[in-house]
Enzyme design. Structure first.
Site, short mmCIF file in Angstrom:
data_model
loop_
_atom_site.label_atom_id
_atom_site.label_comp_id
_atom_site.label_asym_id
_atom_site.label_seq_id
_atom_site.Cartn_x
_atom_site.Cartn_y
_atom_site.Cartn_z
N GLY A 140 55.96 -1.22 32.52
CA GLY A 140 56.50 -0.40 31.45
C GLY A 140 57.37 -0.54 32.95
N GLY B 136 51.99 -2.36 35.74
CA GLY B 136 52.04 -2.85 37.13
C GLY B 136 53.19 -3.79 37.84
N GLU C 154 50.13 -2.99 29.31
CA GLU C 154 51.09 -2.11 29.38
C GLU C 154 52.20 -1.45 30.48
OE1 GLU C 154 48.06 0.72 30.49
OE2 GLU C 154 46.92 0.39 28.80
N ARG D 205 62.99 8.73 43.72
CA ARG D 205 62.56 7.64 43.96
C ARG D 205 62.41 7.98 45.60
NH1 ARG D 205 61.41 2.51 43.23
NH2 ARG D 205 59.73 2.87 43.09
N CYS E 291 70.70 20.66 48.49
CA CYS E 291 70.64 21.66 49.80
C CYS E 291 69.25 20.99 50.09
CB CYS E 291 70.33 22.62 49.18
SG CYS E 291 72.13 23.03 48.94
N1 LLP Z 1 49.53 2.44 32.17
C1 LLP Z 1 49.25 3.36 32.70
C2 LLP Z 1 47.94 3.67 32.51
C3 LLP Z 1 50.09 3.50 34.28
O1 LLP Z 1 49.55 4.45 34.90
C4 LLP Z 1 51.19 2.81 34.46
C5 LLP Z 1 52.01 3.53 35.02
C6 LLP Z 1 51.79 2.17 33.53
C7 LLP Z 1 50.94 1.75 32.52
C8 LLP Z 1 52.64 1.17 33.82
O2 LLP Z 1 52.38 1.07 34.85
P1 LLP Z 1 54.10 -0.62 35.58
O3 LLP Z 1 54.36 -0.96 34.16
O4 LLP Z 1 55.79 0.75 34.89
O5 LLP Z 1 54.10 -0.38 37.07
N2 LLP Z 1 57.38 6.44 39.60
C9 LLP Z 1 56.25 6.07 40.10
C10 LLP Z 1 55.81 4.69 38.94
C11 LLP Z 1 54.22 5.23 38.99
C12 LLP Z 1 53.45 4.81 38.02
C13 LLP Z 1 52.82 5.61 37.62
N3 LLP Z 1 51.74 5.15 35.82
C14 LLP Z 1 57.81 5.10 40.71
O6 LLP Z 1 58.78 5.23 40.64
O7 LLP Z 1 57.33 3.63 41.30
#
Ligand code: LLP
Length: 429
Positions: free
Chosen positions: A286, A247, A284, A323, A353
């Site tokens: 991302g 997150g 976790e 996004r 489109c």
């Molecule tokens: N763990 C779980 C259970 C998650 O659902 C997520 C992201 C992460 C870890 C990783 O989160 P991060 O570190 O990447 O924030 N498509 C959206 C973001 C969706 C995130 C979904 N879950 C965007 O483009 O902002």
């Protein structure tokens, strides 16, 4: 910061009038591989990872890259070789990790809707842990594991009900969200899990949202999770690990999220103060590992002056970079080559489109047809959310390591897209 550097992008900078990624010119890569083109810096990924590694020095910790952010094999390989585990959310993601050289025991499986087939696949592979999101899922997982003569390692995703202060679509730890087991019923869920024959309780898990730029929600969530650990252990169920989710945000537009090591210094102080500093920790992340490691290079097709707006029509679109259309997200956009031309204000839009097909609004750019633009912060949740809308092939991807570029995904063709489709009828007679 020098005017040659781009905020948040340590390995992407102007040298003279040309934008470079590590040792290579983005314009050279665009000419060689075509556009739209995603280009990633390996050094940027590893330096983002290093911030977490510094934060966890001397602790028992595993960094599980949340691969939904960018699941391309060449990107996964960087993290596998750097010793990361992986957070997956589907059987498809499991196959990708294994194809990229990741180890099954370093995988945790998140997600609110795992199917029985996915559970079987993950048990067969021998993954490290299932992050279970409901009491109903506990029952099904125990049954599936027992049928296979196996015991599934589980942690329960508790929903701490804290507000991560981010976009509503990407906040996940509030009561109204579909994610996790509510705080009040978590103890009951643990007691049930401990009593089921096909499950072995391993840990606890939470994830409160994405693109979080403040530390307070993390500190609040940590307190609530530790309260739950105490309650679960007081009931005689021991927890080997604490998984704190992902997150952490990145700098898209002057955002100032805490640095990973600084944030973890505070979280670890809290863990230590409450006596949990020596537990196995998992996270976790991302976006914070890949988001600012990548750009999307796109060519200007047409300049279209209008009465109310000027449009800069480029060859990348909402199918490549969803996004902005999905979340009204801001991605900085810069010309790949600086010129002395006068800048004008444009909406940067794609060929799809839909009026929602925009990449940036009201941007000052000095460009004309044939020029290249770089859409920044495009390493996370761009290619992994790309679609084939308008039968547009997905873009190519290149990984740069110093002065070497590797094509890690070929540009998708129409034939690639039609593979697997069938005409329904024979020729008309
Ligand atoms: N763990 C779980 C259970 C998650 O659902 C997520 C992201 C992460 C870890 C990783 O989160 P991060 O570190 O990447 O924030 N498509 C959206 C973001 C969706 C995130 C979904 N879950 C965007 O483009 O902002």
């Amino acid at each position: 910061m020098s005017p040659n550097q781009l905020p948040g992008h340590p390995h992407i900078a102007f040298l003279g009038d040309e934008l470079f990624i590590e040792g290579l010119r983005l314009s050279d890569l665009a000419h060689q591989y075509g556009t739209p083109l995603f280009v990633y810096s390996k050094a940027a990924m590893l330096s983002a990872l290093a911030a977490y590694q510094r934060g966890f020095a001397g602790r028992k910790a595993r960094i599980c890259y949340a691969m939904k952010a960018n699941s391309t094999l060449g990107v996964l390989q960087v993290f596998a070789q750097a010793g990361c585990g992986f957070d997956i959310v589907s059987g498809g993601e499991l196959e990708r990790v294994l194809a990229a050289g990741g180890q099954a025991e370093d995988i945790i499986f998140s997600g609110a809707g795992k199917t029985r087939a996915e559970m079987r696949q993950a048990l067969q592979a021998g993954i490290g842990c299932f992050n279970v999101e409901s009491e109903a899922e506990l029952e099904v997982l125990s049954q599936v594991a027992s049928e296979m003569g196996k015991v599934a390692p589980v942690s329960i995703r508790v929903n701490p009900d804290v507000d991560p202060k981010t976009h509503p679509y990407i906040s996940t730890g509030l009561k109204g969200n579909k994610f996790g087991v509510p705080h009040e019923s978590s103890l009951r869920a643990y007691q049930r899990a401990a009593s089921l024959p096909g499950l072995k309780v391993k840990g606890i898990d939470c994830h409160i949202g994405s693109q979080i730029t403040e530390e307070a929600p993390y500190l609040d969530a940590m307190d609530r999770v530790l309260d739950m650990v105490e309650a679960v252990e007081a009931a005689g169920i021991m927890l080997e690990h604490i998984d704190f989710g992902g997150g952490l945000g990145i700098d898209y537009q002057g955002d100032q999220p805490p640095a990973a090591d600084a944030l973890w210094a505070k979280l670890l102080a809290k863990l230590d103060a409450r006596g949990f500093g020596q537990r196995m920790l998992m996270i976790e992340p991302g976006r914070s590992l890949v988001g600012n490691a990548g750009v999307c290079v796109t060519e200007v097709l047409y300049i279209k002056p209008g009465e109310q707006k000027n449009f800069c029509i480029v060859d990348a679109a909402m199918n490549d970079l969803p996004r902005p259309a999905m979340y009204q997200a801001y991605h900085a956009i810069t010309a790949v080559r600086r010129t002395q031309q006068a800048a004008q204000t444009y909406d940067v839009v794609g060929p799809v489109c839909e009026s929602g097909d925009w990449l940036g609004r009201d941007r000052e750019l000095a460009v004309g047809p044939g020029d290249l633009l770089a859409v920044l912060s495009a390493g996370a949740y761009c290619m992994s959310m790309a679609s084939n809308y308008n039968t547009r092939g997905r873009a190519a991807e290149v990984l740069v390591d110093a002065d070497r570029a590797v094509l890690i995904r070929e540009r998708e063709t129409a034939a690639d897209q039609m593979r697997g489709e069938r005409l329904a009828f024979g020729p008309r007679t």
